[in-house]
Motif scaffolding. Structure first.
Motif, PDB file in Angstrom:
ATOM      1  N   ALA A  34       0.463  -0.783  -0.133  1.00 53.67           N
ATOM      2  CA  ALA A  34      -0.140   0.140   0.198  1.00 53.67           C
ATOM      3  C   ALA A  34       0.768   0.839   0.646  1.00 53.67           C
ATOM      4  CB  ALA A  34      -0.843  -0.378   0.706  1.00 53.67           C
ATOM      5  N   VAL A  35       1.898   1.492   0.840  1.00 52.23           N
ATOM      6  CA  VAL A  35       2.486   2.271   0.593  1.00 52.23           C
ATOM      7  C   VAL A  35       3.237   2.295  -0.432  1.00 52.23           C
ATOM      8  CG1 VAL A  35       5.265   3.040   1.906  1.00 52.23           C
ATOM      9  CG2 VAL A  35       3.440   2.027   3.049  1.00 52.23           C
ATOM     10  N   ALA A  36       3.895   1.920  -1.146  1.00 50.84           N
ATOM     11  CA  ALA A  36       4.221   1.134  -2.905  1.00 50.84           C
ATOM     12  C   ALA A  36       4.205   2.339  -3.661  1.00 50.84           C
ATOM     13  CB  ALA A  36       5.500   0.374  -3.012  1.00 50.84           C
ATOM     14  N   THR A 232       9.831  11.393  11.856  1.00 55.68           N
ATOM     15  CA  THR A 232       9.089  13.049  12.042  1.00 55.68           C
ATOM     16  C   THR A 232       9.105  13.298  10.673  1.00 55.68           C
ATOM     17  OG1 THR A 232      11.267  13.773  11.844  1.00 55.68           O
ATOM     18  CG2 THR A 232      10.294  13.320  14.090  1.00 55.68           C
ATOM     19  N   GLY A 233       9.526  13.292   9.843  1.00 55.65           N
ATOM     20  CA  GLY A 233       8.608  13.787   8.512  1.00 55.65           C
ATOM     21  C   GLY A 233       7.266  12.501   8.011  1.00 55.65           C
ATOM     22  N   ILE A 234       7.025  11.734   8.189  1.00 54.62           N
ATOM     23  CA  ILE A 234       6.013  11.052   8.239  1.00 54.62           C
ATOM     24  C   ILE A 234       4.427  11.639   9.071  1.00 54.62           C
ATOM     25  CG2 ILE A 234       4.905   8.750   8.015  1.00 54.62           C
ATOM     26  CD1 ILE A 234       7.662   7.340   7.670  1.00 54.62           C
ATOM     27  N   TYR A 235       5.791  11.228  10.009  1.00 55.53           N
ATOM     28  CA  TYR A 235       4.443  12.087  10.983  1.00 55.53           C
ATOM     29  C   TYR A 235       3.786  13.690  10.372  1.00 55.53           C
ATOM     30  CZ  TYR A 235       1.944  13.080  15.183  1.00 55.53           C
ATOM     31  OH  TYR A 235      -0.013  13.090  15.851  1.00 55.53           O
ATOM     32  N   SER A 252       8.015   5.579   2.323  1.00 56.31           N
ATOM     33  CA  SER A 252       8.559   3.981   0.872  1.00 56.31           C
ATOM     34  C   SER A 252      10.461   4.508   0.914  1.00 56.31           C
ATOM     35  CB  SER A 252       8.134   4.427  -0.124  1.00 56.31           C
ATOM     36  OG  SER A 252       8.148   5.963  -1.265  1.00 56.31           O
ATOM     37  N   GLY A 253      10.567   5.401   1.391  1.00 53.83           N
ATOM     38  CA  GLY A 253      12.229   5.599   0.918  1.00 53.83           C
ATOM     39  C   GLY A 253      12.672   4.811   2.111  1.00 53.83           C
ATOM     40  N   ILE A 387       4.108   1.129   8.783  1.00 52.37           N
ATOM     41  CA  ILE A 387       3.002   0.639   9.263  1.00 52.37           C
ATOM     42  C   ILE A 387       1.694   0.581   8.618  1.00 52.37           C
ATOM     43  CG2 ILE A 387       2.350  -1.751   9.628  1.00 52.37           C
ATOM     44  CD1 ILE A 387       4.927  -2.700  10.756  1.00 52.37           C
ATOM     45  N   ALA A 388       1.598   2.138   9.629  1.00 53.56           N
ATOM     46  CA  ALA A 388       0.566   2.887  10.105  1.00 53.56           C
ATOM     47  C   ALA A 388      -0.353   3.563   9.096  1.00 53.56           C
ATOM     48  CB  ALA A 388       0.575   3.477  10.970  1.00 53.56           C
ATOM     49  N   VAL A 389       1.284   4.068   8.108  1.00 51.20           N
ATOM     50  CA  VAL A 389      -0.102   4.714   6.976  1.00 51.20           C
ATOM     51  C   VAL A 389      -0.139   3.748   6.040  1.00 51.20           C
ATOM     52  CG1 VAL A 389       1.267   6.180   4.845  1.00 51.20           C
ATOM     53  CG2 VAL A 389       2.218   6.519   7.017  1.00 51.20           C
ATOM     54  N   GLY A 390       0.361   2.441   5.865  1.00 51.57           N
ATOM     55  CA  GLY A 390       0.568   1.317   5.164  1.00 51.57           C
ATOM     56  C   GLY A 390      -1.144   0.392   5.430  1.00 51.57           C
ATOM     57  N   LEU A 391      -1.798   0.601   6.011  1.00 50.45           N
ATOM     58  CA  LEU A 391      -2.654   0.169   6.383  1.00 50.45           C
ATOM     59  C   LEU A 391      -3.873   1.322   6.490  1.00 50.45           C
ATOM     60  CD1 LEU A 391      -2.251  -2.251  10.146  1.00 50.45           C
ATOM     61  CD2 LEU A 391      -2.213  -2.548   7.233  1.00 50.45           C
ATOM     62  N   MET A 392      -2.978   2.254   7.015  1.00 48.92           N
ATOM     63  CA  MET A 392      -4.761   3.685   6.932  1.00 48.92           C
ATOM     64  C   MET A 392      -5.075   3.969   5.329  1.00 48.92           C
ATOM     65  SD  MET A 392      -6.215   5.764   8.858  1.00 48.92           S
ATOM     66  CE  MET A 392      -5.198   6.307  10.476  1.00 48.92           C
TER      67      MET A 392
END
Length: 549
Positions: A34-36, A232-235, A252-253, A387-392
């Protein structure tokens, strides 16, 4: 006919286990895929904007932090492991256990404690100004809220990974090679560098790679210190800027780097072997230190113990008494209940998944079981925020699509059925910590001899009957260890909880982070102490194993 029927019955277990293993592997792969996909569909404009603004800073800061932590944990963990294994000095037996205890402390908890002690209004600088009469600009003092400060916090809590693996490797070495080097005129230091270190290199490398993965995944420490890393950048992209595509591309990076590290860690563990041509395994004899050397060894091993848990633990206790936070209030009891509930459910679910994968690989070590187990282990290398971003992303799309269809068809709104639920958070925990539970379970399987399986089958037990009546009773200590490890890891997990938790559903880790973000460090000490106290459970188990060894 009887044997054929029995064969069919015994194969029912592996078939159902294979299906379950495929489902678990798919769940572990889902956030990564999902992230990719979200990163690819985010467009080149977003990626170009990130490259022109923050990507360089995130990359440089994360790389420098990883470099400092890896060097620090390598030197501290390997040096301490060698001293307690090969030298005899005052306090060695106490220190070899005490060196493990910092594992119970999340790095962000140490950050809160040392900020309270070393920041400008803290007790250390205040005392310095009172004694000398200096003003704020009359002296220089190291800044704790910095990249180097974050590196020190992470080194102090992560070096036990290297220490435990290096110590185990040193204990398994025969004295033959070391004594041969000494007989050839090498000093103990030269023999250590040229013989013992090369033989233990795979285990040490595996420990360092684990610390690197934990460093990349850390959010609480770097966020509190204002250090801008990928975590921190993701959040920030997800919540502060509302840039879902940017968060996915950053994720993804970091995912690509984490997967490379996971492969390196697995390969280093696979090479963690050496050949001893001697017919007799002669144990290492401890070197009796004397004079300044023995007290120097005591000091070198005592410093990480002192800085890793005695000083911050004492500071947290003092801060907690002045924090005006009532642990018995309904609000705090709610935090504790939420934390324990989440950790218990996640630990049980993760343990069941680990038993499923581990038992399948024992019964049928084929491509399905091996691939499923390898995929399941990848989650430990992936930060909780990724993982949180990939599930959300996929489940939010599913909820929105379902809600739109229900509105158009039945004029009924379903709302968010999965997104923002406890079960999505539990799934994130399971994916993140399944590797730890699987490792503990597989470590205990060594005690189950293959003859036990054959005897159980000969007595008419199915695959599940053998698991229930033979394996699980023998593996009870390993299962308890796996359960406690996941329980404590969930209690400490911060980024996934911040992103996926249901509305108004806070845990002790979230409360500590919120109070610390508001500069209410004395208040943050109270939930931090509870997290540390619970974290001592698996550490005590590890210390008992170290003591028996």
């Amino acid at each position: 006919m009887f044997n054929l029927k029995r064969h069919k019955q015994t194969m029912q277990g592996p078939k159902s286990l294979r299906r379950a293993a495929v489902v678990l592997a798919a769940m572990c792969l889902l956030p990564m895929i999902a992230v990719a996909l979200a990163a690819v569909t985010g467009g080149s404009d977003t990626l170009q904007h990130l490259a022109n603004t923050v990507m360089g800073r995130y990359t440089a800061t994360t790389a420098l932090l990883v470099l400092m932590v890896s060097i620090g944990t390598l030197l501290l963990g390997t040096g301490a492991a060698w001293l307690v294994t090969m030298a005899e000095f005052p306090g060695r037996r106490v220190l070899e256990i005490a060196l493990v205890i910092p594992l119970a402390f999340p790095a962000y908890v140490l950050a809160y404690a040392y900020t309270h002690l070393l920041d400008h209004p803290g007790i250390v600088q205040s005392t310095l100004r009172d004694v000398t009469g200096w003003g704020p600009r009359d002296y220089w003092f190291p800044e704790i809220r910095s990249l180097s400060g974050a590196a020190v916090m992470l080194i102090l809590v992560l070096y036990p990974y290297v220490y435990l693996l290096a110590r185990a490797a040193f204990l398994q070495q025969s004295a033959t090679s070391f004594l041969a080097a000494r007989a050839l005129g090498k000093s103990p230091w030269q023999a250590f560098l040229r013989v013992s270190i090369p033989m233990a290199r795979p285990a040490i490398a595996s420990g360092v790679l684990l610390t690197v993965m934990e460093t990349i995944a850390d959010f609480g420490t770097v966020a509190y210190f204002g250090v801008q890393t990928f975590a921190t950048g993701i959040y920030t992209s997800w919540f502060s800027l509302g840039d879902r595509a940017g968060a996915a591309q950053l994720a993804s990076g970091i995912l690509a780097v984490a997967l490379v590290l996971a492969v390196l860690e697995r390969s280093s563990r696979g090479r963690a072997k050496y050949h001893d041509s001697s017919k007799h395994q002669e144990p290492m004899a401890a070197i009796e230190l004397s004079g300044w050397a023995k007290w120097g060894a005591t000091a070198l091993c005592a410093i990480p113990v002192l800085l890793g848990w005695i000083v911050p633990g004492t500071a947290l206790l003092i801060m907690g008494f002045g924090g005006e936070q009532d642990l018995l209030s309904p609000r705090y009891l709610g935090f504790i209940w939420n934390s324990v509930t989440l950790a218990t459910i996640a630990a049980v679910v993760t343990l069941i998944a680990a038993v499923t994968l581990g038992y399948l690989q024992r019964l049928d070590d084929g491509p399905v079981s091996r691939l499923s187990s390898s995929i399941a282990r990848l989650g430990y290398a992936v930060p909780g925020g990724v993982i949180a971003v990939g599930l959300m992303v996929p489940f939010a799309n599913f909820d929105n699509a379902l809600d739109a269809w229900m509105r158009a068809t039945f004029d009924v709104s379903t709302g968010l059925l999965i997104t923002g639920s406890i079960w999505l958070l539990v799934a994130a925990y399971m994916i993140r910590f399944l590797a730890a539970a699987l490792g503990a379970y597989e470590g205990g399987q060594v005690a189950v001899n293959a003859n036990m399986d054959m005897a159980s089958r000969a007595l008419g037990q199915t695959a599940f009957g053998t698991l229930r009546r033979v394996h699980l009773p023998i593996l009870r200590p390993s299962l308890l260890t796996a359960l406690l490890i996941v329980f404590v890891d969930v209690m400490k997990e911060l980024p996934a909880t911040l992103i996926l938790r249901p509305f108004n559903y806070d845990t002790l880790a979230v409360q500590a982070y919120r109070l610390a973000s508001d500069e209410r460090l004395e208040g943050a000490a109270v939930p931090s102490l509870v997290i540390v106290a619970i974290g001592l459970l698996p550490v005590i188990l590890i210390c008992r194993q170290v003591g028996r060894r």
